[in-house]
Each structure stands twice: as C-alpha cells, then as structure tokens.
Design a protein around this motif. Sequence first.
Motif, PDB file in Angstrom:
ATOM      1  N   ASN A 148      27.600  30.545 -58.717  1.00 46.46           N
ATOM      2  CA  ASN A 148      28.654  31.366 -59.320  1.00 46.46           C
ATOM      3  C   ASN A 148      29.985  30.660 -59.076  1.00 46.46           C
ATOM      4  N   GLU A 158      32.673  32.819 -57.070  1.00 46.05           N
ATOM      5  CA  GLU A 158      32.368  32.972 -55.649  1.00 46.05           C
ATOM      6  C   GLU A 158      32.467  31.634 -54.911  1.00 46.05           C
ATOM      7  N   THR A 176      25.747  29.505 -54.275  1.00 50.01           N
ATOM      8  CA  THR A 176      26.073  30.779 -54.931  1.00 50.01           C
ATOM      9  C   THR A 176      25.679  30.827 -56.399  1.00 50.01           C
ATOM     10  N   LYS A 208      27.527  33.746 -67.872  1.00 46.69           N
ATOM     11  CA  LYS A 208      27.721  34.078 -66.464  1.00 46.69           C
ATOM     12  C   LYS A 208      26.633  33.475 -65.580  1.00 46.69           C
ATOM     13  N   ASP A 209      25.573  32.981 -66.195  1.00 44.51           N
ATOM     14  CA  ASP A 209      24.458  32.422 -65.422  1.00 44.51           C
ATOM     15  C   ASP A 209      24.619  30.918 -65.275  1.00 44.51           C
TER      16      ASP A 209
END
Length: 291
Positions: free
Chosen positions: A17, A20, A15, A53-54
């Motif tokens: 992330n 997630e 993901t 966020k990356d």
Amino acid sequence: MELNQIRYFLNLADTLNFTEAAMRSGVSQPTLTRAIQRLEQELGGTLVYRDGKDSRLTALGRDIRSEFAEIADREQRVRAISLNRVRGRRETLTLGVVNTIAPALITGFVTHALRQMPMLELVLQPITRDQGMELLLSGQIDGCFCTDPAAGNSKIATAEMFRERLLLAMAQGHPLASQASVSLSDLSEQPYLDRLQCEFRMRVNDHLRERAMIMIPRLRSEREDLIQQAVAEGAGVCMLPERSAIVEGLTLRPVDTLDLSRTVAFQSISGSGTAAALRQLRVLIERYVWS
C-alpha cells in the motif's frame, strides 16, 4: 541506488500500500512513488504491479526483496557498531550455534560470559553444521559453536571445548536400560527413530551395513525435541551424543562395536583485527570448565 530507496521498497513490500508505506517511511506518497520509479529504472524492470488500490510484487520484486532485506539489516548493524564504538555502548556479537548441540551446554557458558563481560550483547543464531564456515568467512556471524570443525584454514581460529560419545537413547523404563551396553542384535529389534540433522548418520549406517544390518526408521525428523520426546515416551530408540539430551526421561547406553564421538568447538576469524569483545570471549571459552 540509495539506501532510502531500499527502505522505501521494503516498506512497500510489507504493506503493498503506497500510502501506508509512505507513512512508515516518514515521507509523502509522491516522494515514495518517485523513489520506487527511479529504483525500477535503475534495475530495468517493474517491481510492483499497480492495479487501482491493489498492489502486488512482480517476480523481480519478490526476487530482490530478500536481498534488499539483508542490505537493510547490514546497515542497521553498521550503525549499531558505530554507536557502540563512538559512545561506549554495548558491543554486539552474533554467534551461530549448530542445532544438534544441546542448549544447556551453551547457555551455561553464555550466562558466565555475560557476567564477565557486562557491556556484551549476544545474538545466538541457529545454523546447520555445514553453514558455519561460510557464514564466518562472509561476515554474517562473528563466531560459531560447531561440531567436528574443519581444519586447515589459516583464517579461522578454533578452540576445542569438549568431546562426546555417540550413544543409544531410550526411555528410562525401556528393557535395554538395565544393561550396561546394547548389542547390535538387540538394537536391530528396536523401532528406530531417525534424527535427520545428526552428523553421525552416514557413519552409523555404514557401520551397520558392514555387519549386514539395516535400520528402517519408523519416524524421521529434523526436530531434535520431537524425536527425543518420542523416544522418552517409548516410541523407539535413537542415536544421540551423550551430552545432547534436551528432554526428561531418557537413558543413554553405548552400543557394542560402535565407537563414535564428536568434538564440540568454537570457531571465529583469527588475527588481531577481530573485535576486542570477540577476542575476550574466545579467552573465556578456552578457560571455561565444560563439565
């Protein structure tokens, strides 16, 4: 290192992330983050670049991803085997199939075996001829349908199934299809298509070279279906084991002076310690009429 850490990392790798990945893993994001940090400490390097966020995997993260995936797959298989044994559920066998063996030769037997063994589940895995022994000995597969099996290893049990000759394949309407056999001079005039996975390639080339012939392929591919379809459509000819056609519209003829054949067999680990389902499957193979 814990299995949970491996699962968390794989979810994160999929993901990229943390939120997630935590949801997939069924834990909170702080729990997942701490697990990844501990994993990085144990491995001595960063696994994931964090840029706001990356996120993206580091070189180390990319390198170990496939290794961790194998561990996770093994864990699932161990759980499945345990459930099968403890609860009497279906037993799963993973079988390699060398990719030059025609599917119809295997699926006919597989259908028979599944009828005879209603609690059996089979996973068929495509392999190359050179992979079979290594995958067997490492436990990655339970058995394999192979060609020209190597002898001399006491750990391996081999059941020969049938032999098949190497013939010349051409389109049904090809001018050579009316002949009982094909001469080397006629062969030399044909556009040649090269099956790169063919076990006979070196022996065929040596045979022709000894007779001052060199076939320069017009088309090469590891895809059996692609080469055979091209032959059926008249693009040229190819060498093909006599029972290995997988497309319609092919005619096969022997080539003068070229007398080559291969043995198709089933191999598995020998001994009474192997799974009962595998021993039963081997008996079915030995008794099956490979017509």
